[in-house]
Design a protein around this motif. Structure first.
Motif, mmCIF file in Angstrom:
data_model
loop_
_atom_site.group_PDB
_atom_site.id
_atom_site.type_symbol
_atom_site.label_atom_id
_atom_site.label_comp_id
_atom_site.label_asym_id
_atom_site.label_seq_id
_atom_site.Cartn_x
_atom_site.Cartn_y
_atom_site.Cartn_z
ATOM 1 N N UNK A 52 23.758 9.175 -40.341
ATOM 2 C CA UNK A 52 24.683 8.055 -40.122
ATOM 3 C C UNK A 52 23.994 6.776 -40.575
ATOM 4 N N UNK A 53 24.622 6.100 -41.522
ATOM 5 C CA UNK A 53 24.083 4.832 -42.043
ATOM 6 C C UNK A 53 22.614 4.944 -42.431
ATOM 7 N N UNK A 54 22.273 6.057 -43.084
ATOM 8 C CA UNK A 54 20.917 6.229 -43.596
ATOM 9 C C UNK A 54 19.903 6.762 -42.606
ATOM 10 N N UNK A 55 20.317 7.076 -41.387
ATOM 11 C CA UNK A 55 19.401 7.588 -40.363
ATOM 12 C C UNK A 55 19.782 9.016 -40.003
ATOM 13 N N UNK A 56 18.852 9.960 -40.190
ATOM 14 C CA UNK A 56 19.089 11.341 -39.816
ATOM 15 C C UNK A 56 18.994 11.521 -38.310
ATOM 16 N N UNK A 57 19.906 12.311 -37.744
ATOM 17 C CA UNK A 57 19.913 12.522 -36.291
ATOM 18 C C UNK A 57 18.620 13.179 -35.823
ATOM 19 N N UNK A 58 18.159 14.203 -36.559
ATOM 20 C CA UNK A 58 16.918 14.882 -36.174
ATOM 21 C C UNK A 58 15.737 13.917 -36.248
ATOM 22 N N UNK A 59 15.682 13.141 -37.330
ATOM 23 C CA UNK A 59 14.600 12.167 -37.489
ATOM 24 C C UNK A 59 14.594 11.169 -36.334
ATOM 25 N N UNK A 60 15.785 10.713 -35.929
ATOM 26 C CA UNK A 60 15.869 9.694 -34.879
ATOM 27 C C UNK A 60 15.332 10.206 -33.552
ATOM 28 N N UNK A 61 15.492 11.500 -33.297
ATOM 29 C CA UNK A 61 14.963 12.078 -32.064
ATOM 30 C C UNK A 61 13.455 12.254 -32.144
ATOM 31 N N UNK A 62 12.977 12.812 -33.256
ATOM 32 C CA UNK A 62 11.558 13.138 -33.381
ATOM 33 C C UNK A 62 10.666 11.919 -33.527
ATOM 34 N N UNK A 63 11.239 10.780 -33.902
ATOM 35 C CA UNK A 63 10.398 9.622 -34.220
ATOM 36 C C UNK A 63 10.680 8.397 -33.369
ATOM 37 N N UNK A 64 11.287 8.608 -32.205
ATOM 38 C CA UNK A 64 11.439 7.519 -31.244
ATOM 39 C C UNK A 64 10.040 7.099 -30.754
ATOM 40 N N UNK A 65 9.957 5.924 -30.211
ATOM 41 C CA UNK A 65 8.732 5.413 -29.579
ATOM 42 C C UNK A 65 7.537 5.320 -30.529
ATOM 43 N N UNK A 66 7.808 5.307 -31.847
ATOM 44 C CA UNK A 66 6.717 5.212 -32.824
ATOM 45 C C UNK A 66 6.861 3.936 -33.645
#
Length: 403
Positions: A52-66
């Motif tokens: 969504x808008x250039x952000x992958x859902x899986x990526x958004x979960x795995x890379x929070x808090x970084x």
């Protein structure tokens, strides 16, 4: 930062799932995780799956808090920046194919000379040596090697529809890093931690999946644990019932539904029920398919028989137990709207609200991170200009592709 790893700096030179999963766990527990991606596209997981808008859902979960910075390890100036960061780090995680980090000059032997206390975790598919070390590895290959497809169906091999061993390897790596941090804290210094997906999978599978191959000789094969479980049909889906393993439970089930299956020689003991499981399932479905999943679950709950509705994926976060426990966090992302992700199962002392921050855009933290280690402004500006140019080029390509 908040949590037990407050003050611990982790450099994450990884992509896709296994390494980011390990970094995610450490970040969730308070570590200062700096994700270092190559310029341009960065981690390919940014563009995998639902986007969504250039952000992958899986990526958004795995890379929070970084935090995220961009470095090109083939650029000498960028490489020197990495080495300066290494001098400030407690942990480095990488998941390049074996041999690549040595060619780049960022292997453990090289970087431990800069920081002898560095904990260096190398994640690979099959390990740093052996006949498979050069394979380009994906989770399904590991599933095949450790026997999962035939364990699912020995007539028609089937993969598990999740990248289970990428995630298992991430869990394994985070736990190993935690143990190494403890050793460092008691004065034992840094160390090299090579961790493979294959060995993580074997370690994870062995207790139950390989129990019939643990003793070299002798032992009585009583079947697989999976043979004791089944999903039974309902008029709107299915329910998992645990009724085969125990004579008393099976008899109770038959009594509730006014069946005489427990009196039949084909089903009156555990071994017979396992041998004739397919026929037994057909007989049980004849009575369960007239009930809804909720009706069957409630009926079994009243009788003390283990039962669970098989949720559709779009129903998981709505399950009443999940809702009551607050297991799923809803986040109002400023650009992406409402997002969901599971909170960490353990909430440790000193941890603040979850998540502390959302997955960053590529190179978002270049200036903050590099300024903190006294990188000159000209170098930072060069990197920012590079990332701006790359973002514009990528946006143009994506727009052209949509048209």
């Amino acid at each position: 930062m908040s949590g037990p790893y407050k003050g611990v700096r982790v450099l994450e030179l990884t992509s896709t799932v296994s390494g980011p999963f390990a970094g995610m766990m450490l970040a969730d527990q308070g570590a200062d995780v700096i994700k270092i991606e190559p310029p341009g596209i960065g981690d390919l997981a940014r563009f995998m799956g639902t986007i969504k808008d250039g952000m992958g859902a899986m990526f958004s979960t795995l890379n929070r808090n970084k935090k995220c910075i961009c470095l090109d390890f083939k650029n000498e100036e960028d490489l020197e920046v990495l080495k300066k960061l290494v001098s400030t780090a407690d942990v480095l995680i990488e998941n390049y194919r074996p041999g690549i980090v040595k060619k780049l000059g960022i292997d453990y032997e090289s970087l431990s000379k800069i920081n002898p206390d560095l904990i260096y975790c190398s994640i690979s598919g099959y390990g740093q040596s052996g006949p498979y070390k050069e394979k380009k590895v994906y989770d399904p290959l590991i599933q095949g090697t450790v026997g999962i497809p035939l364990a699912q169906n020995n007539q028609s091999p089937e993969l598990i529809r999740t990248i289970i061993y990428d995630k298992v390897t991430g869990l394994t790596s985070a736990q190993a890093i935690s143990a190494a941090l403890y050793q460092k804290a008691i004065g034992e210094g840094g160390q090299y931690l090579p961790i493979s997906m294959m060995e993580s999978a074997l370690y994870y599978n062995w207790p139950d999946l390989m129990m019939n191959y643990t003793f070299d000789e002798g032992g009585v094969n009583i079947g697989e644990l999976a043979d004791l479980f089944e999903v039974y049909e309902t008029n709107d889906g299915g329910v998992v019932l645990i009724i085969i393993a125990n004579d008393e439970v099976f008899t109770k089930f038959c009594t509730v539904f006014d069946l005489s299956l427990h009196l039949d020689d084909k089903y009156n003991n555990l071994v017979s029920r396992i041998i004739n499981k397919e026929e037994l399932t057909i007989e049980i479905n004849k009575v369960t398919r007239f009930l809804s999943s909720k009706e069957l679950e409630d009926k079994m709950d009243r009788e003390g028989i283990s039962a669970s509705i098989c949720n559709e994926l779009n129903e998981v976060y709505k399950d009443p137990q999940v809702v009551e426990q607050g297991s799923i966090t809803e986040i109002n992302h400023p650009e992406l709207g409402i997002m969901r992700m599971p909170k960490p199962p353990a909430n440790l002392k000193g941890q603040s609200s979850f998540p502390r921050s959302l997955a960053p855009i590529l190179g978002y933290d270049n200036r903050e991170v590099l300024s903190s280690i006294n990188i000159d402004d000209d170098t930072i500006q060069r990197m920012e200009d590079r990332e701006k140019q790359n973002r514009e080029m990528l946006a143009s390509l994506m727009q052209a592709n949509e048209e």
